[in-house]
Design an enzyme around this catalytic site. Structure first.
Site: not given
Ligand code: GLP
Length: 235
Positions: A63, A129, A131, A136
């Site tokens: 993304d 949540n 995702h 989402e």
């Molecule tokens: C963002 C990214 C996700 C990732 C999430 C959790 O929303 N788009 O791909 O998994 O953050 O991030 P973290 O690993 O920093 O908790």
């Protein structure tokens, strides 16, 4: 789903790296699906300090924020350059083009890239949540690349990377859950108590759009690498 419990993120990075290395050396994996966020960082550190060579491989990221160019320090492209690509270049590295305001064109182009480069091994983090990528709750479980609006909880979680909450982009281009599920093998990394509800819903809950990661129950080769805190609400 296979679950590997680790004591901390360092060990999680090492466990994930073993799987990546084995997939490349023994299964001929050529295309890695990659994720941003803090969870994959220890894996990327293992990769950059290893003697593995990625110059013949392709990477496809999940993304990107809409409106950010690759040279913007908050962009996911920049993050990937800093943590992996500058140190271990791939033959081709793809990230959705957040600087293209034409969502239709940007998402179609990315679907074509995914189609031409079928993902052997997909790395995932998970949002609080549930995702995955930026899919989402409420996202179609068979979707392809889309422009998505970020939820308040995701915006809040991401504020830590920006000077001001106002600066956090409200939209992203994200690979869809359907595309993620086409990867041959998937590793999901999650650490910390604030991931415990999402991990419980992913593993023990019903397969539902309310928890996008629950769709992973329908995939034959998923490994969760999680610490005790993230595992604390599992049955
Ligand atoms: C963002 C990214 C996700 C990732 C999430 C959790 O929303 N788009 O791909 O998994 O953050 O991030 P973290 O690993 O920093 O908790």
């Amino acid at each position: 789903m296979n679950i590997i419990k680790v004591k901390d993120t360092q060990m999680g990075g090492k466990e994930a790296f073993k799987i990546v290395k084995d997939d490349i050396e023994n299964n001929g994996a050529k295309v890695l699906g990659l994720a941003t966020g803090s969870s994959p960082i220890t894996l990327y550190n293992e990769m950059t300090s290893s003697d593995l060579d990625f110059s013949n491989m392709t990477s496809v990221n999940l993304d990107e924020y809409v409106g950010l160019k690759p040279d913007n320090e908050q962009s996911y492209h920049y993050f990937m350059n800093e943590h992996l690509f500058n140190k271990k270049p791939f033959k081709n590295s793809y990230v959705p083009d957040g600087s293209n305001p034409d969502a239709e064109a940007a998402t179609k182009a990315y679907d074509k890239i995914i189609e031409e480069n079928p993902i052997d091994l997909q790395i995932l983090g998970i949002g609080r949540n549930g995702h995955i990528g930026f899919n989402e709750p409420g996202s179609p479980l068979d979707g392809t690349t889309r422009k998505v609006g970020l939820t308040e909880s995701t915006i809040e979680a991401n504020t830590r990377f920006f000077e001001d909450e106002k600066d956090v982009p409200r939209f992203a281009y994200s690979m869809g859950i359907g595309s993620i599920l086409k990867a041959k093998k998937i590793i999901l990394l999650a650490y910390g108590e604030n991931k415990a509800d999402a991990i419980a819903a992913t593993v023990d809950g019903p397969v539902t759009e309310d928890c996008p990661a629950s769709a992973l129950q329908n995939h034959p080769d998923v490994t969760l690498i999680i610490d005790d805190a993230a595992a604390s609400k599992l049955k």
